[in-house]
Design an enzyme around this catalytic site. Structure first.
Site, PDB file in Angstrom:
ATOM      1  N   ASP A  22      -6.978  -1.410  -4.486  1.00  0.00           N
ATOM      2  CA  ASP A  22      -8.139  -1.243  -3.739  1.00  0.00           C
ATOM      3  C   ASP A  22      -8.986  -0.387  -4.211  1.00  0.00           C
ATOM      4  O   ASP A  22     -10.225  -0.410  -3.925  1.00  0.00           O
ATOM      5  CB  ASP A  22      -7.453  -0.761  -2.415  1.00  0.00           C
ATOM      6  CG  ASP A  22      -6.592  -1.720  -1.413  1.00  0.00           C
ATOM      7  OD1 ASP A  22      -6.816  -2.906  -1.750  1.00  0.00           O
ATOM      8  OD2 ASP A  22      -5.712  -1.123  -0.864  1.00  0.00           O
ATOM      9  N   ASP A  39       0.755  -1.208  -0.118  1.00  0.00           N
ATOM     10  CA  ASP A  39       0.048  -0.024   0.042  1.00  0.00           C
ATOM     11  C   ASP A  39       0.818   1.408   0.088  1.00  0.00           C
ATOM     12  O   ASP A  39       1.998   1.199   0.601  1.00  0.00           O
ATOM     13  CB  ASP A  39      -0.858  -0.041   1.233  1.00  0.00           C
ATOM     14  CG  ASP A  39      -1.896  -1.313   1.197  1.00  0.00           C
ATOM     15  OD1 ASP A  39      -2.501  -1.654  -0.035  1.00  0.00           O
ATOM     16  OD2 ASP A  39      -2.386  -1.355   2.269  1.00  0.00           O
TER      17      ASP A  39
END
Length: 164
Positions: free
Chosen positions: A139, A126
């Site tokens: 995501d 991330d």
């Protein structure tokens, strides 16, 4: 293969390619670096290895997320044969691309603890810091898919294109 199925798979492949390229750049350019502010504290770039789901929930059960993703992958491939709605193709393409992008990380990337990668135990990379959480391109695609699929469901549009 129908044009809707081609749309689904082409969109999924595009999401996977962009997601994986962005993650390679994040690993090479952001890992070990301080957060880069883009819009003050609201939006920035920071490197994080997430072994869990959203907000790091379930970090000790990484393999469960992999099994769920594989099952959803199989369902999307199965229903793609009767797909007759362009919007469903878009929603499912975003979902397939996003879940595959994160599944690749779980299969092949290093765990959050820095140990040797183990099959279905890797951590998702991330890097997009949105103040309350850090996410990635996959995501964002999954979230977009959820919105499209929810709107189609509320509208009563079925996968075969019929309005109910």
């Amino acid at each position: 293969m129908s044009t809707r199925a081609v749309t689904l798979y082409a969109l999924a492949l595009g999401v996977i390619a962009i997601d994986q390229l962005a993650k390679v750049l994040a690993v090479n350019l952001l890992q070990g670096q301080p957060r880069i502010a883009i819009v003050g504290d609201l939006v920035g770039l920071t490197f994080l290895r997430n072994p869990g789901a959203a907000f790091g929930i379930g970090a000790g059960a990484t393999w469960i997320f992999s099994v769920i993703a594989i099952a959803v992958f199989a369902v999307i491939v199965f229903i793609s044969r009767r797909l007759a709605s362009t919007w469903w193709a878009i929603g499912l393409g975003l979902l397939l691309g996003g879940l595959t992008g994160n599944l690749i990380d779980r299969f092949f990337r290093m765990p959050a603890n820095g140990q040797v990668p183990q099959f279905m135990h890797g951590a998702v990379v991330d890097f997009i810091d949105l103040h309350f959480f850090v996410c990635n391109i996959a995501d964002i695609a999954i979230t977009g898919a959820a919105v499209v699929i929810a709107l189609l469901t509320l509208k009563g549009t079925s996968i075969d294109g019929r309005e109910e």
